[in-house]
Design an enzyme around this catalytic site. Sequence first.
Site, mmCIF file in Angstrom:
data_model
loop_
_atom_site.group_PDB
_atom_site.id
_atom_site.type_symbol
_atom_site.label_atom_id
_atom_site.label_comp_id
_atom_site.label_asym_id
_atom_site.label_seq_id
_atom_site.Cartn_x
_atom_site.Cartn_y
_atom_site.Cartn_z
ATOM 1 N N GLY A 179 -14.922 8.147 4.770
ATOM 2 C CA GLY A 179 -14.361 8.807 3.960
ATOM 3 C C GLY A 179 -12.600 8.226 3.911
ATOM 4 C CG ASN B 30 -11.434 10.155 7.433
ATOM 5 O OD1 ASN B 30 -12.119 10.609 8.277
ATOM 6 N ND2 ASN B 30 -10.632 10.827 6.616
ATOM 7 C CG ASP C 86 -2.575 14.863 4.185
ATOM 8 O OD1 ASP C 86 -3.314 14.002 4.505
ATOM 9 O OD2 ASP C 86 -2.793 15.329 2.898
ATOM 10 C CB CYS D 40 -1.059 -0.170 0.985
ATOM 11 S SG CYS D 40 -0.468 0.636 2.514
ATOM 12 C CG HIS E 73 -4.446 7.491 7.525
ATOM 13 N ND1 HIS E 73 -4.935 6.426 6.634
ATOM 14 C CD2 HIS E 73 -5.070 8.713 7.184
ATOM 15 C CE1 HIS E 73 -5.982 7.043 6.142
ATOM 16 N NE2 HIS E 73 -6.155 8.073 6.220
HETATM 17 P P1 5GP Z 1 -8.153 9.414 4.243
HETATM 18 O O1 5GP Z 1 -8.834 10.201 3.250
HETATM 19 O O2 5GP Z 1 -7.643 8.126 3.922
HETATM 20 O O3 5GP Z 1 -8.461 9.436 5.604
HETATM 21 O O4 5GP Z 1 -6.746 10.331 4.196
HETATM 22 C C1 5GP Z 1 -5.670 9.944 3.313
HETATM 23 C C2 5GP Z 1 -4.489 11.299 3.284
HETATM 24 O O5 5GP Z 1 -3.628 10.808 2.704
HETATM 25 C C3 5GP Z 1 -5.274 12.318 2.402
HETATM 26 O O6 5GP Z 1 -5.557 13.515 3.479
HETATM 27 C C4 5GP Z 1 -4.215 12.638 1.456
HETATM 28 O O7 5GP Z 1 -4.069 14.010 1.075
HETATM 29 C C5 5GP Z 1 -3.086 11.954 2.028
HETATM 30 N N1 5GP Z 1 -2.286 11.393 1.067
HETATM 31 C C6 5GP Z 1 -2.407 10.834 -0.272
HETATM 32 N N2 5GP Z 1 -1.468 10.344 -1.013
HETATM 33 C C7 5GP Z 1 -0.367 10.714 -0.176
HETATM 34 C C8 5GP Z 1 1.353 10.612 -0.423
HETATM 35 O O8 5GP Z 1 1.602 10.469 -1.535
HETATM 36 N N3 5GP Z 1 1.805 11.488 0.575
HETATM 37 C C9 5GP Z 1 1.526 12.071 1.672
HETATM 38 N N4 5GP Z 1 2.240 12.783 2.449
HETATM 39 N N5 5GP Z 1 0.077 12.106 1.805
HETATM 40 C C10 5GP Z 1 -0.836 11.586 1.068
HETATM 41 ZN ZN ZN Z 2 0.317 -0.359 4.445
#
Ligand code: 5GP
Ligand code: ZN
Length: 118
Positions: A88, A82, A28, A2, A95
């Site tokens: 979401g 989330n 992020d 992942c 995380h």
């Molecule tokens: P979720 O929507 O799953 O709760 O949050 C995933 C978070 O991961 C989002 O806020 C998104 O901006 C962040 N994210 C997605 N891809 C990357 C990445 O390649 N690097 C970093 N630093 N953050 C990421």
């Molecule tokens: Zn993982």
Amino acid sequence: MCLFCKIIKKEIPSEIILENENFLAFHDINPKAPVHILAIPKLHIEGFDVVSPEIMVGMTTFIQDIAKEVDIQKAGYRVITNIGDNGGQEVKHLHFHVLGGAKLKWSHLSDSNPKKFL
Ligand code: 5GP
Ligand code: ZN
């Protein structure tokens, strides 16, 4: 593997804030507040629904340490995880979003009537 496991292995670059044997914190990529950090376990765990209390013990102090590291603990901050589709969750590796650096908004989180379940 992942996306966040690749970040842990440094196969994908990230701006790291804090790291120890079991956890990693990094900025992020798409911040929703002046401070928007993601705190993750180095073990691949799909989400909050399946995390053990033992991991959460370490995660709790790790998040507290992040807040001290970036100096948001006195002014206040928010921790969000989330879970699944309705929550979401886009990345299926547990995380916690650590948000702060300004007064955060707190408004309706869905278009459904919030009184429906009262
Ligand atoms: P979720 O929507 O799953 O709760 O949050 C995933 C978070 O991961 C989002 O806020 C998104 O901006 C962040 N994210 C997605 N891809 C990357 C990445 O390649 N690097 C970093 N630093 N953050 C990421
Ligand atoms: Zn993982």
